[in-house]
Design a protein around this motif. Sequence first.
Motif, PDB file in Angstrom:
ATOM      1  N   GLN A 126       0.878  -1.182  -0.055  1.00 52.71           N
ATOM      2  CA  GLN A 126      -0.150   0.013  -0.088  1.00 52.71           C
ATOM      3  C   GLN A 126       0.863   1.148   0.048  1.00 52.71           C
ATOM      4  N   ALA A 127       2.097   1.196   0.671  1.00 44.39           N
ATOM      5  CA  ALA A 127       2.967   2.270   0.821  1.00 44.39           C
ATOM      6  C   ALA A 127       3.383   2.533  -0.889  1.00 44.39           C
ATOM      7  N   LEU A 128       3.802   1.425  -1.491  1.00 42.16           N
ATOM      8  CA  LEU A 128       4.227   1.526  -2.689  1.00 42.16           C
ATOM      9  C   LEU A 128       3.191   1.970  -3.861  1.00 42.16           C
ATOM     10  N   TYR A 129       2.071   1.346  -3.694  1.00 43.48           N
ATOM     11  CA  TYR A 129       1.099   1.676  -4.707  1.00 43.48           C
ATOM     12  C   TYR A 129      -0.267   2.293  -4.100  1.00 43.48           C
ATOM     13  N   PRO A 130      -0.479   3.459  -4.439  1.00 45.79           N
ATOM     14  CA  PRO A 130      -1.452   4.228  -4.032  1.00 45.79           C
ATOM     15  C   PRO A 130      -2.964   3.508  -4.115  1.00 45.79           C
ATOM     16  N   ASP A 131      -3.094   2.839  -5.253  1.00 42.70           N
ATOM     17  CA  ASP A 131      -4.498   2.350  -5.487  1.00 42.70           C
ATOM     18  C   ASP A 131      -4.625   0.777  -5.215  1.00 42.70           C
ATOM     19  N   THR A 136     -11.514  -5.162  -6.980  1.00 46.67           N
ATOM     20  CA  THR A 136     -11.302  -6.779  -7.580  1.00 46.67           C
ATOM     21  C   THR A 136     -10.295  -7.431  -6.759  1.00 46.67           C
ATOM     22  N   GLN A 137      -9.388  -7.065  -6.017  1.00 45.17           N
ATOM     23  CA  GLN A 137      -8.602  -8.029  -5.173  1.00 45.17           C
ATOM     24  C   GLN A 137      -9.552  -8.056  -3.856  1.00 45.17           C
ATOM     25  N   ILE A 138      -9.891  -7.217  -3.362  1.00 41.14           N
ATOM     26  CA  ILE A 138     -10.718  -7.345  -2.167  1.00 41.14           C
ATOM     27  C   ILE A 138     -11.917  -8.350  -2.366  1.00 41.14           C
ATOM     28  N   SER A 139     -12.551  -8.089  -3.488  1.00 39.76           N
ATOM     29  CA  SER A 139     -13.502  -9.268  -3.811  1.00 39.76           C
ATOM     30  C   SER A 139     -12.989 -10.601  -3.867  1.00 39.76           C
ATOM     31  N   ALA A 140     -11.610 -10.646  -4.319  1.00 41.15           N
ATOM     32  CA  ALA A 140     -11.244 -12.120  -4.626  1.00 41.15           C
ATOM     33  C   ALA A 140     -10.734 -12.591  -3.203  1.00 41.15           C
ATOM     34  N   VAL A 141     -10.534 -11.920  -2.037  1.00 40.76           N
ATOM     35  CA  VAL A 141     -10.057 -11.936  -0.834  1.00 40.76           C
ATOM     36  C   VAL A 141     -11.141 -12.899   0.005  1.00 40.76           C
ATOM     37  N   LEU A 408      -0.990  -8.177  -8.209  1.00 40.78           N
ATOM     38  CA  LEU A 408      -1.474  -7.255  -9.055  1.00 40.78           C
ATOM     39  C   LEU A 408      -2.995  -7.666  -9.476  1.00 40.78           C
ATOM     40  N   GLU A 409      -3.638  -6.634  -9.874  1.00 39.06           N
ATOM     41  CA  GLU A 409      -5.094  -6.798 -10.179  1.00 39.06           C
ATOM     42  C   GLU A 409      -5.135  -7.730 -11.441  1.00 39.06           C
ATOM     43  N   THR A 410      -4.361  -7.343 -12.299  1.00 36.26           N
ATOM     44  CA  THR A 410      -4.470  -8.187 -13.623  1.00 36.26           C
ATOM     45  C   THR A 410      -4.512  -9.597 -13.381  1.00 36.26           C
TER      46      THR A 410
END
Lengths: 446, 302
Positions: A126-131, A136-141, A408-410
């Motif tokens: 989160q510190a490295l990538y603001p987004d 999508t990732q939260i949904s996958a979790v 990564l989201e992809t």
Amino acid sequence: MKKGFVFLLLIVIILALWWIYQSSLEAQKKQSTSPNVVSFVAAESQTTKSEIRKKPTQPKQSEPSSEITTTIHFSDKTITDSELSYLDVYRMTRQFESCQNVIYRLQEEDSFDPVASFKKRTQHLQALYPDFPTPTQISAVTQHANQCEQLLNTVQSLDLPDLDTSDGKTYAPMYQLKRRLKKYLLSLQPKSPKERAIAEVLNLIVNWQKHYKQVLVISTGEEETNKVEIEALKEQLSLLRNEQLEFSQQHHDSSDSVDLSRIGEILIEIEKLEKQVFELKLVNPEAREQAIEAFETVNELLFTQLKSRDPDVFYEAQKTLELNTRNYRDFGYFPYKDHGGKKLKVPFVEYVSPGDVIKDILGFDDNESFGLVINYATQLYHCELGADCGPEGNWTPFYCHLGYDNLLETACQHDLPTFYRDYFLNQNQWQDVQMVLDIIRGLYAN
Amino acid sequence: MRIKWSLLLILAALIFGFLVNQKNQNKVMENNESSTTKTSVDSTTAFDSDDHLEHHPVNKPLAKKNKQKPTRLQLILEEIESRIFSDDPYVEVYSLQSSMGLCKDLDKLGDIFTFYHNYTHPKQQQTIDAYQEQCQKLQSKYPILISQDRKQQLTTFTPHSKLGLLLEKTGKEFSHMTELERNELGAAVLTEAIREENSAVLMYSSFTYRYNRPMMSQLTHVLNSQDLNYVGQISQLTIAKMACQFQQGMACEPTSELMLIICAQQPNSCGLTFDQWYQNNTLPGMKSDVETMMTYLLSTAL
């Protein structure tokens, strides 16, 4: 008129054939999306060797996960043991591997929040990538946690066998459950050819592990020849360890009253005595050679399983032969093999893993550079065999949310070959990986 | 890999420990003169262990300045009279320390080779013997630098070059810095080491880059790869390859510390130079990416 009738008949036949074709497609689609179903690849695993050689190097384009998934998703209805096939239970053991962190937390914590836990675990990203993390990732979790919870409920509802606790070892509830599930699987009767193939490799693995362990035991060295001296040294060691324990306790109660230099002396003395015990242990070279010979026989059989066209058989054989204890990582080459390490008088350095074979072909000596290509290539080969490599399949969740870095989201949106080729690796990497993939095909698919 | 990681981390920790622990820097004296050659010492400003600030004029042998027993500072300056890395004594001492750190404790050398196993491969033993022989030569050339406490070494000197100041800052302030500040400093050290053509500092930088995820993430665009592990490995290989070009390739000889660490884990690589090892252990795509990274890093130092 006759011509017209023939023409009409032809149209009817074409329509009928079209309808049959469509129906079969629908049926196939339904089959692949239904729960607890064997990988869609079962048919592909029948492919002949010449057909495999014709396979294009470039992977097929991304497919929706619903069409290729082999992940089991349990419905809310209660599943009784009798309804489960050998393959169902095998799938549970595989899903357990990717779920074990979630299951551990579910069993150990009263109120486990998977999203909060994920965010905590990935603070550095989160510190490295603001987004990061994306919706999508939260949904996958969340989805993954739900599936794991369902799996836990199902496994707990099964009539699993108890573990043998005579060795006095105790395990956390999650590990107990995992071992009991594995034991349960081994007790089941496989029915279909695929089930029998999986059962064969799993039984072979049990035998392989037994022989591998036997080599390590003999390589540890025996104490009988210098029994008297070793026992005397062990007695001294025991006294020193007790003294060390007392000091630690005192230090815990009141750190001021403890002579830290004495603790240092004790530790040096312990190390010295342990070294003496180690020197006095002896390895019988003949017995070791015999153990290695016995191991080699089983080892060859398990290596042969790498040529299986069944992705599950390949997975089990590869992971075992590579001594990979980590789930979903280092599939292809496990660099941490120590073959008994410092505990052994003579480490089992003679052992050559599947990864070692490919490393030799490439002329590599360095694990790190080799690790940059071998795991990707092995995973892609696994996909070619027909393993589930969709967004929820064997490997991509690791890059979507299960891993620690490189999330990564992809990865949540594409199948593994597409993700690697178009979103993760650069062109040079992709070419290097293809080179290694060709070697793997040459070894196993021919 | 864990072995390699562990060993590299130990080496990195040694270097960091060496730098971070150098506290109590005392008085500083600016040296306004800067030299242009690395082989002669035109002017040196230093802090003596006797709390005397001394300015040694050009080409005057230090020991002859007074007839008293030479100080530690004087002895070190004599040892580094013929420069290898830099005309800044601070950088010279730092670089020498980095490149012969394992010579300091030869008894422990075997531990690197028996980190996980209790045996040493014959090829490894040959390299250990060759390294020990090299250490003996260095011992006679740099008796003070090798024998003295590494923590105290750099406190003797005040840096006057940009690289020296950055290295001093790393040692003094690193533990109090934010991650961002550390990374900026790490990048600045690398850039300056390239400009100064200092192989020892470059090797130190290569380890910094290998395992620093934030630094890696800033280089993903160079290779157009999102694989941080790959970017880290390519960066390390690039920086090491660059280091081989300087100081007659001393950082890449079979008995260099880098190759010693590699030999400890890969017996078949014992006796190779880094370049030979690199040719054996990279694929065409990796080599191409190393060239791309090399071009990028050199452009940042222009």
